[in-house]
Scaffold this motif. Structure first.
Motif, PDB file in Angstrom:
ATOM      1  N   ASN A  46    -105.795  31.729  79.834  1.00  0.00           N
ATOM      2  CA  ASN A  46    -106.698  31.525  80.962  1.00  0.00           C
ATOM      3  C   ASN A  46    -105.973  31.702  82.287  1.00  0.00           C
ATOM      4  O   ASN A  46    -106.494  32.312  83.228  1.00  0.00           O
ATOM      5  CB  ASN A  46    -107.315  30.126  80.902  1.00  0.00           C
ATOM      6  N   ALA A  47    -104.758  31.159  82.373  1.00  0.00           N
ATOM      7  CA  ALA A  47    -103.981  31.283  83.611  1.00  0.00           C
ATOM      8  C   ALA A  47    -103.638  32.751  83.890  1.00  0.00           C
ATOM      9  O   ALA A  47    -103.735  33.215  85.035  1.00  0.00           O
ATOM     10  CB  ALA A  47    -102.707  30.445  83.515  1.00  0.00           C
ATOM     11  N   TYR A  48    -103.268  33.478  82.854  1.00  0.00           N
ATOM     12  CA  TYR A  48    -102.936  34.892  83.030  1.00  0.00           C
ATOM     13  C   TYR A  48    -104.157  35.701  83.470  1.00  0.00           C
ATOM     14  O   TYR A  48    -104.066  36.570  84.338  1.00  0.00           O
ATOM     15  CB  TYR A  48    -102.384  35.481  81.731  1.00  0.00           C
ATOM     16  N   ILE A  49    -105.300  35.421  82.857  1.00  0.00           N
ATOM     17  CA  ILE A  49    -106.476  36.222  83.165  1.00  0.00           C
ATOM     18  C   ILE A  49    -106.943  35.984  84.602  1.00  0.00           C
ATOM     19  O   ILE A  49    -107.371  36.902  85.300  1.00  0.00           O
ATOM     20  CB  ILE A  49    -107.611  35.953  82.144  1.00  0.00           C
ATOM     21  N   LEU A  50    -106.796  34.749  85.084  1.00  0.00           N
ATOM     22  CA  LEU A  50    -107.180  34.448  86.460  1.00  0.00           C
ATOM     23  C   LEU A  50    -106.198  35.042  87.458  1.00  0.00           C
ATOM     24  O   LEU A  50    -106.550  35.275  88.620  1.00  0.00           O
ATOM     25  CB  LEU A  50    -107.307  32.933  86.659  1.00  0.00           C
ATOM     26  N   ALA A  51    -104.987  35.310  86.983  1.00  0.00           N
ATOM     27  CA  ALA A  51    -103.981  35.967  87.823  1.00  0.00           C
ATOM     28  C   ALA A  51    -104.037  37.488  87.666  1.00  0.00           C
ATOM     29  O   ALA A  51    -103.190  38.196  88.218  1.00  0.00           O
ATOM     30  CB  ALA A  51    -102.593  35.457  87.465  1.00  0.00           C
ATOM     31  N   ALA A  52    -105.045  37.966  86.928  1.00  0.00           N
ATOM     32  CA  ALA A  52    -105.225  39.401  86.673  1.00  0.00           C
ATOM     33  C   ALA A  52    -104.043  40.008  85.908  1.00  0.00           C
ATOM     34  O   ALA A  52    -103.780  41.204  86.016  1.00  0.00           O
ATOM     35  CB  ALA A  52    -105.487  40.158  87.973  1.00  0.00           C
ATOM     36  N   LYS A  53    -103.351  39.201  85.118  1.00  0.00           N
ATOM     37  CA  LYS A  53    -102.283  39.692  84.245  1.00  0.00           C
ATOM     38  C   LYS A  53    -102.882  39.874  82.850  1.00  0.00           C
ATOM     39  O   LYS A  53    -102.694  39.059  81.941  1.00  0.00           O
ATOM     40  CB  LYS A  53    -101.119  38.701  84.230  1.00  0.00           C
ATOM     41  N   PHE A  54    -103.626  40.956  82.695  1.00  0.00           N
ATOM     42  CA  PHE A  54    -104.490  41.117  81.537  1.00  0.00           C
ATOM     43  C   PHE A  54    -103.716  41.325  80.239  1.00  0.00           C
ATOM     44  O   PHE A  54    -104.113  40.828  79.187  1.00  0.00           O
ATOM     45  CB  PHE A  54    -105.478  42.254  81.772  1.00  0.00           C
ATOM     46  N   ASP A  55    -102.622  42.085  80.300  1.00  0.00           N
ATOM     47  CA  ASP A  55    -101.828  42.289  79.080  1.00  0.00           C
ATOM     48  C   ASP A  55    -101.252  40.962  78.584  1.00  0.00           C
ATOM     49  O   ASP A  55    -101.265  40.675  77.377  1.00  0.00           O
ATOM     50  CB  ASP A  55    -100.703  43.284  79.344  1.00  0.00           C
ATOM     51  N   SER A  56    -100.749  40.161  79.519  1.00  0.00           N
ATOM     52  CA  SER A  56    -100.179  38.863  79.144  1.00  0.00           C
ATOM     53  C   SER A  56    -101.270  37.938  78.606  1.00  0.00           C
ATOM     54  O   SER A  56    -101.039  37.175  77.663  1.00  0.00           O
ATOM     55  CB  SER A  56     -99.487  38.218  80.346  1.00  0.00           C
ATOM     56  N   ALA A  57    -102.475  38.018  79.207  1.00  0.00           N
ATOM     57  CA  ALA A  57    -103.586  37.184  78.748  1.00  0.00           C
ATOM     58  C   ALA A  57    -103.971  37.545  77.326  1.00  0.00           C
ATOM     59  O   ALA A  57    -104.152  36.667  76.471  1.00  0.00           O
ATOM     60  CB  ALA A  57    -104.785  37.358  79.683  1.00  0.00           C
ATOM     61  N   GLU A  58    -104.069  38.844  77.050  1.00  0.00           N
ATOM     62  CA  GLU A  58    -104.433  39.284  75.699  1.00  0.00           C
ATOM     63  C   GLU A  58    -103.397  38.809  74.684  1.00  0.00           C
ATOM     64  O   GLU A  58    -103.748  38.319  73.606  1.00  0.00           O
ATOM     65  CB  GLU A  58    -104.551  40.805  75.655  1.00  0.00           C
ATOM     66  N   MET A  59    -102.125  38.922  75.034  1.00  0.00           N
ATOM     67  CA  MET A  59    -101.073  38.485  74.127  1.00  0.00           C
ATOM     68  C   MET A  59    -101.165  36.982  73.857  1.00  0.00           C
ATOM     69  O   MET A  59    -101.031  36.535  72.711  1.00  0.00           O
ATOM     70  CB  MET A  59     -99.695  38.822  74.712  1.00  0.00           C
ATOM     71  N   ALA A  60    -101.435  36.192  74.909  1.00  0.00           N
ATOM     72  CA  ALA A  60    -101.519  34.737  74.743  1.00  0.00           C
ATOM     73  C   ALA A  60    -102.688  34.359  73.846  1.00  0.00           C
ATOM     74  O   ALA A  60    -102.552  33.505  72.960  1.00  0.00           O
ATOM     75  CB  ALA A  60    -101.651  34.061  76.110  1.00  0.00           C
ATOM     76  N   TYR A  61    -103.857  34.993  74.060  1.00  0.00           N
ATOM     77  CA  TYR A  61    -105.017  34.673  73.216  1.00  0.00           C
ATOM     78  C   TYR A  61    -104.764  35.070  71.760  1.00  0.00           C
ATOM     79  O   TYR A  61    -105.149  34.359  70.830  1.00  0.00           O
ATOM     80  CB  TYR A  61    -106.270  35.380  73.742  1.00  0.00           C
ATOM     81  N   LYS A  62    -104.131  36.212  71.576  1.00  0.00           N
ATOM     82  CA  LYS A  62    -103.850  36.657  70.203  1.00  0.00           C
ATOM     83  C   LYS A  62    -102.831  35.738  69.523  1.00  0.00           C
ATOM     84  O   LYS A  62    -102.936  35.476  68.316  1.00  0.00           O
ATOM     85  CB  LYS A  62    -103.369  38.107  70.206  1.00  0.00           C
ATOM     86  N   GLU A  63    -101.860  35.249  70.284  1.00  0.00           N
ATOM     87  CA  GLU A  63    -100.912  34.289  69.716  1.00  0.00           C
ATOM     88  C   GLU A  63    -101.624  32.985  69.363  1.00  0.00           C
ATOM     89  O   GLU A  63    -101.344  32.367  68.331  1.00  0.00           O
ATOM     90  CB  GLU A  63     -99.781  34.033  70.719  1.00  0.00           C
ATOM     91  N   CYS A  64    -102.553  32.585  70.218  1.00  0.00           N
ATOM     92  CA  CYS A  64    -103.365  31.402  69.933  1.00  0.00           C
ATOM     93  C   CYS A  64    -104.110  31.583  68.615  1.00  0.00           C
ATOM     94  O   CYS A  64    -104.100  30.702  67.747  1.00  0.00           O
ATOM     95  CB  CYS A  64    -104.348  31.177  71.088  1.00  0.00           C
ATOM     96  N   LEU A  65    -104.738  32.756  68.449  1.00  0.00           N
ATOM     97  CA  LEU A  65    -105.527  33.010  67.244  1.00  0.00           C
ATOM     98  C   LEU A  65    -104.659  33.243  66.017  1.00  0.00           C
ATOM     99  O   LEU A  65    -105.112  33.026  64.887  1.00  0.00           O
ATOM    100  CB  LEU A  65    -106.464  34.199  67.486  1.00  0.00           C
ATOM    101  N   SER A  66    -103.425  33.692  66.225  1.00  0.00           N
ATOM    102  CA  SER A  66    -102.525  33.844  65.070  1.00  0.00           C
ATOM    103  C   SER A  66    -102.169  32.484  64.489  1.00  0.00           C
ATOM    104  O   SER A  66    -101.889  32.358  63.294  1.00  0.00           O
ATOM    105  CB  SER A  66    -101.251  34.595  65.480  1.00  0.00           C
ATOM    106  N   MET A  67    -102.193  31.455  65.340  1.00  0.00           N
ATOM    107  CA  MET A  67    -101.929  30.089  64.875  1.00  0.00           C
ATOM    108  C   MET A  67    -103.194  29.434  64.345  1.00  0.00           C
ATOM    109  O   MET A  67    -103.149  28.597  63.460  1.00  0.00           O
ATOM    110  CB  MET A  67    -101.341  29.258  66.020  1.00  0.00           C
ATOM    111  N   ASP A  68    -104.351  29.820  64.899  1.00  0.00           N
ATOM    112  CA  ASP A  68    -105.628  29.233  64.458  1.00  0.00           C
ATOM    113  C   ASP A  68    -106.727  30.256  64.709  1.00  0.00           C
ATOM    114  O   ASP A  68    -107.248  30.382  65.810  1.00  0.00           O
ATOM    115  CB  ASP A  68    -105.926  27.941  65.219  1.00  0.00           C
TER     116      ASP A  68
END
Length: 285
Positions: A46-68
């Motif tokens: 969420n923090a990355y997406i609001l900072a318009a760091k879209f690649d980092s946001a996608e990676m963070a969400y995917k890491e989140c989903l890899s755990m759950d």
């Protein structure tokens, strides 16, 4: 940033307050992993997406989903991210998964209606918008979207009904009055349109389109002096908007004030307004 991206960013900023109101307040189902770590990755996205760091946001969400993989809010946010970056296929897959995991998450149905709309699937968009409103009849954002879609399709009476509902839910938001005013004008309710645009001005006096639209409505009611007063307000705020002079010139013309009409057209012509020269030849011979 495009207009669509701007709208999406606003929606994302509002997510925290919307999820509780729209079926996203229940804890996400988990299949394992460290819940705190899952939430940390989600918050980072969420923090990355609001900072318009879209690649980092996608990676963070995917890491989140890899755990759950059942963390439906991460799927929802991935869908929003893919809409921002133009990946509509990815957006659709992610939002479908969010709905599968939480069939009561109203924001997901609303978001899917938006994706279908962007893809040009009008019937599917209407279906998911209706689903959102069945789950939450007082969902203001969905009601407004339904009203705006009806208005854009020329179904003005239907749109007025939905704008009425939206105003009943949020009487402090000028956009619904503006939309209803336009629909009222289209069905011939000029006085109703004037009242709505007056409310727009009352709620947001800095919104110049309220004055522009009310001027047009006053002109429809043949009250050209009131129309000119509203355009005078617009010109006072933005003296470089050439279309205001074109509008005012037409009101002066109907009032047989040729000198004032032609003066406004001359001003618009100096601003390179494409209509001004044509009207000068027509009205100022």
């Amino acid at each position: 940033m495009t207009t669509m991206k701007g709208k999406m960013m606003v929606a994302l900023l509002a997510l925290g307050s919307m999820v509780a109101a729209c079926g996203g307040d229940k804890p996400a189902k988990t299949t394992g992993g460290d819940k705190a770590a899952v939430k940390e990755k989600y918050d980072a996205g969420n923090a990355y997406i609001l900072a318009a760091k879209f690649d980092s946001a996608e990676m963070a969400y995917k890491e989140c989903l890899s755990m759950d993989s059942t963390y439906y809010l991460a799927h929802y946010q991935l869908s929003s991210l893919y809409q921002l970056t133009g990946d509509m296929g990815g957006a659709m897959r992610a939002i479908n998964r969010a709905i599968e995991l939480n069939p009561e998450f109203v924001m997901a149905y609303y978001s899917k209606a938006g994706v279908e709309d962007l893809l040009g699937n009008e019937k599917e968009s209407a279906t998911f918008l209706s689903a959102a409103l069945r789950l939450k009849p007082d969902f203001y954002m969905a009601r407004m979207m339904k009203a705006q879609k009806a208005a854009a399709a020329g179904r003005y009476k239907e749109a007025i009904t939905d704008f009425d509902e939206a105003i009943g839910q949020r009487p402090d938001v000028y956009l619904a009055y503006s939309g209803r005013g336009g629909c009222r004008y289209k069905v011939g309710d000029i006085e109703g349109a004037i009242k709505d645009y007056t409310k727009v001005i009352e709620l947001n006096p800095n919104q110049m389109m309220g004055y522009v639209n009310r001027a047009a409505a006053y002109a429809g009611a043949r009250d050209f002096r009131a129309a000119i007063n509203d355009i005078n307000t617009v010109v006072g705020v933005d003296p470089l908007w050439s279309q205001a002079y074109i509008m005012r010139s037409s009101y002066y013309y109907v009032m047989n004030k040729k000198d004032s009409c032609c003066n406004d057209l001359l001003i618009a012509q100096t601003m390179k307004n494409p209509q001004a020269e044509q009207y000068m030849k027509q009205y100022c011979k």
